[in-house]
Design an enzyme around this catalytic site. Sequence first.
Site, PDB file in Angstrom:
ATOM      1  N   CYS A 185      43.274  52.336  36.064  1.00  0.00           N
ATOM      2  CA  CYS A 185      42.528  51.130  35.686  1.00  0.00           C
ATOM      3  C   CYS A 185      42.381  51.145  34.168  1.00  0.00           C
ATOM      4  CB  CYS A 185      41.175  51.063  36.394  1.00  0.00           C
ATOM      5  SG  CYS A 185      40.006  52.345  35.953  1.00  0.00           S
TER       6      CYS A 185
ATOM      7  N   ASN B 278      39.469  54.313  33.317  1.00  0.00           N
ATOM      8  CA  ASN B 278      39.429  55.522  34.174  1.00  0.00           C
ATOM      9  C   ASN B 278      38.029  56.099  34.306  1.00  0.00           C
ATOM     10  OD1 ASN B 278      40.914  58.844  34.154  1.00  0.00           O
ATOM     11  ND2 ASN B 278      40.716  57.470  35.893  1.00  0.00           N
TER      12      ASN B 278
ATOM     13  N   ARG C 265      36.964  52.021  38.375  1.00  0.00           N
ATOM     14  CA  ARG C 265      37.745  51.746  39.579  1.00  0.00           C
ATOM     15  C   ARG C 265      38.669  52.893  39.994  1.00  0.00           C
ATOM     16  NH1 ARG C 265      40.121  46.221  37.312  1.00  0.00           N
ATOM     17  NH2 ARG C 265      39.866  47.454  35.409  1.00  0.00           N
ATOM     18  N   SER C 266      39.469  53.395  39.072  1.00  0.00           N
ATOM     19  CA  SER C 266      40.495  54.366  39.481  1.00  0.00           C
ATOM     20  C   SER C 266      39.914  55.709  39.939  1.00  0.00           C
ATOM     21  CB  SER C 266      41.540  54.552  38.376  1.00  0.00           C
ATOM     22  OG  SER C 266      40.951  54.937  37.150  1.00  0.00           O
TER      23      SER C 266
ATOM     24  N   ASP D 210      37.274  44.450  37.474  1.00  0.00           N
ATOM     25  CA  ASP D 210      36.590  45.424  36.631  1.00  0.00           C
ATOM     26  C   ASP D 210      35.070  45.226  36.749  1.00  0.00           C
ATOM     27  OD1 ASP D 210      37.134  46.452  33.174  1.00  0.00           O
ATOM     28  OD2 ASP D 210      35.597  47.027  34.618  1.00  0.00           O
TER      29      ASP D 210
END
Length: 158
Positions: free
Chosen positions: A13, A16, A19-20, A130
């Site tokens: 994303c 970091n 989301r990721s 996001d």
Amino acid sequence: MAAPGSKSVLFVCLGNICRSPIAEAVFRKMAADSGVVDQWRIDSAATSTYEIGNPPDHRGQACMKRHNVPMRHVARQVTKDDFTSFSYILCMDDSNLSDLNRKAKQVKNSTAKIELLGSYDPEKELIIKDPYYGGDEDFEKVYEQCLRCCKAFLEANP
Ligand SMILES: N#Cc1ccccc1-c1cc(NCCCN2CCCCC2)c2ccccc2n1
């Protein structure tokens, strides 16, 4: 350490930290609960340099605690090596996708399949937005989308 002939996935994303790392943690727990985590190399990274070295966002950490999903990560930026060492690079939105495709063009022999994680969503919600300027409900939404998509991605890679 993943077993030989294993599979690999990098979740990406913008920073970091939101989301990721959630996607990475959800997928790792799902793979572990299915008894296949040793077959996978699982990681996450950022397209940007915004948060390198930082832990996941506190709202994401609270979300993971609510759902009993372990999450430990230090934000890093995606590297040229990632494009040849991961089978899949799964990202969250169109901005991530265009950034990754541009970076892949600068790599001699990029082999990673670069896809939207949302392309695996049975509910067809393609973009994982996001949540940085949002609230707890936005992190909950990210979690629910990651749950659906990671389940479908794991089932597509038995
Ligand atoms: N950019 C954007 C953006 C646009 C729309 C919605 C969210 C964001 C947004 C903003 C962030 N950090 C604030 C700006 C950072 N600085 C931007 C200029 C360079 C120096 C750094 C984020 C940090 C971590 C994870 C996700 C983030 N997402």
